[in-house]
Enzyme design. Structure first.
Site, PDB file in Angstrom:
ATOM      1  N   ASP A 282      -3.949  -4.566   4.191  1.00  0.00           N
ATOM      2  CA  ASP A 282      -2.518  -4.303   4.371  1.00  0.00           C
ATOM      3  C   ASP A 282      -1.656  -5.187   3.464  1.00  0.00           C
ATOM      4  OD1 ASP A 282      -0.397  -3.038   6.029  1.00  0.00           O
ATOM      5  OD2 ASP A 282       0.053  -5.111   6.550  1.00  0.00           O
ATOM      6  N   GLU A 324      -3.608  -1.265   0.144  1.00  0.00           N
ATOM      7  CA  GLU A 324      -2.314  -0.680   0.495  1.00  0.00           C
ATOM      8  C   GLU A 324      -1.262  -1.405  -0.336  1.00  0.00           C
ATOM      9  OE1 GLU A 324       1.466  -0.173   3.029  1.00  0.00           O
ATOM     10  OE2 GLU A 324       0.359  -2.029   2.959  1.00  0.00           O
TER      11      GLU A 324
END
Ligand code: GLC
Length: 629
Positions: A282, A324
């Site tokens: 993330d 990401e």
């Protein structure tokens, strides 16, 4: 405390720590020989001047050894398969799905109950949105993690997660979970100790006594969630300032401290042993900060990812990282390589698909496919139509300028278009994080609502198909937001929920739409038609080896509304022609004359004669198997 010295001395220290930690496994030692020099080099760059560099490196390696010793046999078998076939995710049979555990299925047991449906759909990859312990109430949909070792009690237990991973594996589905390593929640044990001025943990975060350093950083950092707080810092109750890129309760970790690296590596190894196959890394762009920079995508962010990759290669070698990075396309690709992240979201293709649908002009998307799609061997895109997040218009200004488009004005237009503020728009989206200072905003909404179904636009269903037809044919892993396959609409009830009303992304994160799923076999309903057409496309993709991998070659047509490319294989090629315009387009025989005249329309399952040209209806597309002359 010992600092790093030489490769040999640091290697000896690491081996001693491995021995002290328990059994020394032969297979582990083999990987240690391979990975240690790499990991050491990365540590030297990142932590060469830290007094505890050697110690943290040795402890990190020792924890990888301990994790390997504890790794269940079936996962070791899986590791061996994945290492022997590192391109496993390139198959045309791959299909991803993503959902929130609670919203889609209530809890982990509910997800398990959905496995037969996932198989029906053809999923081979399932991303469960963050499922860890998190603050009650507002927690950024779970992206504020209070413990990586505890499943949020409302969803189940870690044992249930491991059991689910096993069941998914048996069903041929790889489990993907988030590794939210840029920040923790303010309730994480590390955070509590930092607030309490525990010297070991104060250095886990970036905390400053006054505004001097925060002010200096904020000269050059970007505001990510300006609705929540301005700038990159928030104030603690005791007056100090702490780095907080996202929500005020998400505190960025200080990776300049090698103890943070060691601690997070430990959390990853723990998760790996629960049976996770892919780590969705993330917010990778934000993990390293340096004064005077944007603090995004700094070189050290890459070194850190490579170092985590090396640790995982030691302790859980089958695991793949997915990046990401929703940033400028030049930056997105820098995270993608076999020793960093093998998989990456493709935010550019996603955003430009919507751009093309709004403008009825495919040229920016065509240009991106031709110039920004290629990836290093051994890596792949994850192509999606929409995600749990907003749509940001991340195309490069210079790409737009090359087509005579003013990027700023174009983004403003797209925001107006997708939030229904543009006359004649078919879209029903909502603005996210509008920043009055910069004029910036992003867009939220489900695929069906953005594509026109909610507004009753007759072309809405075709646009859903067109968008998925692209995501399913450009390569890599196509990723479905579960619910979109039955044309789920926006859910405006978030506005009445005090924990959610401040975040418009909840509009497209509704609960599993039971009524629409019930209609999925009924061709008289929107859900039924979309489901039938989409599952057919998925089935065709599975049977089409040309659609595996990432190779893609542009194809020129004289029509601005047509996006066209080839997916070449040794003998045949799949030619994709997609019309984003509102009028039918005829592709003339001359344009197709580089191919033998006999071709197969793969979706319709019929032979076509290219000498007659191809008629592409408004919002229509074809996948043609052709043979280059
Ligand atoms: C990622 C997530 C997003 C979240 C943010 C902070 O961008 O996709 O949902 O808000 O990270 O963790």
């Amino acid at each position: 405390m010992t600092a790093l010295t030489s490769l040999e001395a640091d290697r000896a220290a690491a081996l001693a720590a491995v021995e002290a930690a328990g059994r020394v496994d032969e297979a582990f030692l083999g990987r240690f020989d391979e990975q240690f020099p790499r990991l050491h080099g990365l540590f030297a760059h990142l932590y060469g001047d830290r007094p505890d560099g050697q110690e943290q490196l040795a402890e990190t390696v020792a924890s990888a050894s301990t994790a390997w010793n504890a790794r269940p046999l079936e996962l070791k078998v899986r590791d061996a398969q994945r290492v022997a076939d590192p391109d496993w995710f390139q198959s045309q049979r791959m299909l991803g799905g993503v959902c929130y555990v609670d919203r889609y299925a209530g809890n982990l047991e509910g997800v398990r109950d959905q496995i037969p449906y996932f198989r029906e759909l053809g999923l081979t990859y399932l991303h469960l949105m963050p499922l860890f312990d998190a603050p009650a109430g507002d927690n950024d949909g779970g992206y504020a993690v209070s413990s990586y070792r505890r499943v949020n009690p409302s969803l189940g237990t870690m044992d249930q997660l491991a059991g689910l991973a096993t069941d998914l594996r048996t069903a041929g589905i790889s489990l993907v979970v988030d590794v939210i390593f840029n920040h923790t929640s303010n309730e994480h044990e590390w955070a509590r100790k930092a607030v309490a001025r525990d010297p070991e943990f104060e250095d886990f975060y970036l905390i400053f006594d006054d505004r001097e350093t925060p002010d200096a950083f904020e000269q050059t950092t970007r505001e990510i969630f300006p609705d929540d707080h301005r700038g990159s810092f928030v104030q603690l109750d005791d007056g100090r300032w702490i780095w907080s890129t996202f929500y005020h309760y998400q505190w960025d970790l200080n990776y300049a401290n090698p103890a943070v690296f060691r601690a997070m590596a430990g959390e990853m190894l723990f998760l790996a042993n629960q049976g996770v196959d892919v780590f969705r890394m993330d917010a990778v762009a934000f993990i390293w900060k340096r004064l005077g920079t944007a603090c995004e995508s700094l070189p050290e962010a890459h070194l850190l990812l490579q170092a985590f990759n090396a640790v995982i290669a030691l302790g859980a070698p089958g695991i793949v990282f997915k990046s990401e990075a929703i940033v400028h396309p030049d930056e997105v690709v820098t995270y993608i390589s076999p020793d960093e992240c093998r998989l990456s979201y493709n935010p550019l293709q996603m955003a430009l698909t919507w751009e093309a649908l709004a403008t009825r002009d495919g040229r920016l998307l065509q240009d991106a496919l031709e110039h920004r799609h290629a990836l290093p061997a051994g890596t792949a895109w994850v192509n999606y139509v929409r995600s749990h997040d907003d749509i940001g218009w991340t195309f490069a200004d210079e790409d737009a300028a090359a087509l005579g488009i003013d990027a700023f004005a174009h983004r403003q237009f797209l925001n107006r278009f997708y939030t229904g503020r543009h006359d004649g728009s078919f879209a029903r989206g909502v603005a996210f994080q509008e920043n009055p200072a910069t004029g910036d905003a992003r867009v939220t909404g489900t695929t069906a609502s953005l594509a026109g179904v909610e507004a009753g636009d007759p072309a809405g269903e075709d646009r859903i198909m067109l968008a998925h037809g692209l995501a399913l044919s450009t390569g890599g892993i196509p990723l479905l937001y579960l619910g979109d396959e039955v044309a789920q609409l926006n859910d405006y009830s978030y506005a009445d929920d005090p924990d959610r009303c401040g975040d418009t992304r909840w509009v497209h994160r509704g609960n599993r739409p039971r009524d629409r799923y019930a209609e999925r076999t009924d061709a008289d309903t929107v859900a039924g038609r979309v489901f039938r057409r989409l599952t057919k496309l998925i089935a065709v993709r599975q049977q089409t080896p040309e659609l595996a991998g990432n190779a893609l070659v542009g194809f020129e047509t004289p029509h601005a509304s047509v996006v066209a490319f080839q997916r070449p294989a040794p003998e045949t090629t799949v030619l994709v022609l997609a019309n984003v315009g509102d009028a039918e387009v005829g592709i003339d025989p001359l344009t197709l004359s580089g191919f033998a005249s006999e071709a197969v329309d793969l979706v319709e399952g019929i032979e076509v004669d290219l000498r007659e040209g191809i008629a592409l209806p408004a919002h229509g597309f074809v996948w043609l198997r052709v043979t280059p002359r």
